[in-house]
Design an enzyme around this catalytic site. Structure first.
Site, PDB file in Angstrom:
ATOM      1  N   LYS A   1      64.706  57.616  86.649  1.00 20.97           N
ATOM      2  CA  LYS A   1      63.327  57.203  86.920  1.00 20.97           C
ATOM      3  C   LYS A   1      62.993  57.361  88.397  1.00 20.97           C
ATOM      4  CE  LYS A   1      63.243  54.068  82.966  1.00 20.97           C
ATOM      5  NZ  LYS A   1      63.354  52.711  82.435  1.00 20.97           N
TER       6      LYS A   1
ATOM      7  N   GLN B   1      64.326  46.738  84.603  1.00 13.08           N
ATOM      8  CA  GLN B   1      65.097  47.433  83.562  1.00 13.08           C
ATOM      9  C   GLN B   1      65.707  46.419  82.595  1.00 13.08           C
ATOM     10  OE1 GLN B   1      65.117  50.703  83.182  1.00 13.08           O
ATOM     11  NE2 GLN B   1      66.518  50.716  81.456  1.00 13.08           N
TER      12      GLN B   1
ATOM     13  N   ASP C   1      55.428  49.482  82.459  1.00 13.34           N
ATOM     14  CA  ASP C   1      56.190  49.588  81.208  1.00 13.34           C
ATOM     15  C   ASP C   1      55.321  49.218  80.004  1.00 13.34           C
ATOM     16  OD1 ASP C   1      58.815  50.497  81.133  1.00 13.34           O
ATOM     17  OD2 ASP C   1      59.645  48.602  81.873  1.00 13.34           O
TER      18      ASP C   1
HETATM   19  N1  GUN Z   1      65.557  49.694  78.658  1.00 18.01           N
HETATM   20  C1  GUN Z   1      65.555  50.697  77.750  1.00 18.01           C
HETATM   21  N2  GUN Z   1      64.376  51.322  77.767  1.00 18.01           N
HETATM   22  C2  GUN Z   1      63.621  50.715  78.698  1.00 18.01           C
HETATM   23  C3  GUN Z   1      62.297  50.929  79.183  1.00 18.01           C
HETATM   24  O1  GUN Z   1      61.563  51.807  78.750  1.00 18.01           O
HETATM   25  N3  GUN Z   1      61.898  50.090  80.162  1.00 18.01           N
HETATM   26  C4  GUN Z   1      62.680  49.115  80.656  1.00 18.01           C
HETATM   27  N4  GUN Z   1      62.187  48.345  81.617  1.00 18.01           N
HETATM   28  N5  GUN Z   1      63.899  48.888  80.240  1.00 18.01           N
HETATM   29  C5  GUN Z   1      64.364  49.690  79.256  1.00 18.01           C
END
Ligand code: GUN
Length: 283
Positions: A53, A97, A120
């Site tokens: 990311k 996350q 998100d």
């Molecule tokens: N853990 C797995 N996928 C995601 C996501 O798209 N966003 C976040 N914040 N955590 C995750």
């Protein structure tokens, strides 16, 4: 008939170029779009995700900061960091996350993020906005799936879409997005007795369960569009989705591969959301 592949890498590249152009336009006005990624603990998969990311942000000309904390960080300290990021004008998007360590209430942490920075799309305010058709951030994975359907010019009006999976991150928001585009939507899940009865009627199938081969060729109507959100490992340790790709591609009209399908689109839509958070803040 062998299905057309919907190439998530190629579509991502196009969309990320557009993000980069719009980021440059904002920079010319003195605003650099910024994303904060918060990682607590040392979950190996999470470490890979956050690295990807942050790198994608840099490649698109966005500012990004990665905040890493030990697994024993207190919930109060994490909430204090989120609060500081909410107030930081150089940060337009905040991503915590998941999963968080067991001693934390993940929903409480998500609710602490300002909905204006909830890139998100996991905040209750974002979920409510999606449900009611109000403006707000959409969760990145189902949003990416919608972009993939758009990329093949697919008109969902009057079509039957079957979503397999009911998570807050993919299945439920996916169903709402398809509904908003006038599809008739069925949500199937682990307690659905006869999955095949439903999938055989579907014009569009989204598989988002996290189990290999949940969808096989005998369960797909010829010509259906199949989107595979799964991220699993096969017996050889290779990345694979929820769909029996080799079989289903002989029946479907369009299918997304794994890897190189929905996966890259998730990060792409995170960049889009972050850019749009910055554009909204700049107004
Ligand atoms: N853990 C797995 N996928 C995601 C996501 O798209 N966003 C976040 N914040 N955590 C995750």
């Amino acid at each position: 008939m062998t299905a057309h592949l919907i190439d998530g890498n190629a579509l991502s590249q196009q969309l990320r170029q557009n993000v980069a152009e719009r980021a440059r336009a904002l920079k010319n006005r003195g605003i650099t779009p910024g994303l904060a990624v918060v990682l607590v603990g040392d979950n190996p998969a999470s470490q890979v995700y956050v690295r990807n990311k942050v790198k994608a942000c840099q490649d698109a000309g966005l500012h990004s900061v990665l905040e890493k904390y030990e697994a024993n960080l207190s919930e109060a300290d994490l909430l204090a960091r989120v609060d500081a990021l909410n107030k930081d004008p150089s940060i337009h998007g905040i991503l915590v996350q998941l999963p968080l360590p067991d001693h934390m209430d993940a929903q409480k942490v998500i609710e602490a993020i300002s909905p204006r920075k909830d890139v998100d799309g996991f905040h209750i305010a974002s979920a409510g906005a999606l449900m009611t058709g109000m403006p707000g951030f959409w969760p990145c994975t189902p949003y990416g799936c919608m972009k993939m359907l758009e990329s093949i010019g697919y008109n969902l009006r009057g079509k039957h879409a079957v979503v397999i999976g009911r998570s807050n991150i993919v299945g439920k928001p996916m169903a709402l997005m398809l509904l908003q585009q006038h599809a008739t939507v069925t949500i199937c899940h682990s307690a659905t007795p006869d999955l095949k009865t439903h999938t055989l009627q579907a014009d569009v199938i989204v598989a988002a369960v996290g189990r290999r081969n949940i969808l096989t060729a005998d369960m797909v109507k010829p010509g259906a569009v199949v989107l595979d959100v799964g991220m699993n490992r096969n017996d050889e340790g290779k990345l694979c989705g929820d769909v029996d790709f080799a079989g289903v591609r002989e029946v479907a009209s369009h299918i997304t591969p794994v890897p190189g399908g929905v996966g890259p689109m998730t990060i792409t839509m995170l960049l889009v959301n972050t850019l749009e958070a910055a554009e909204a803040a700049a107004h």
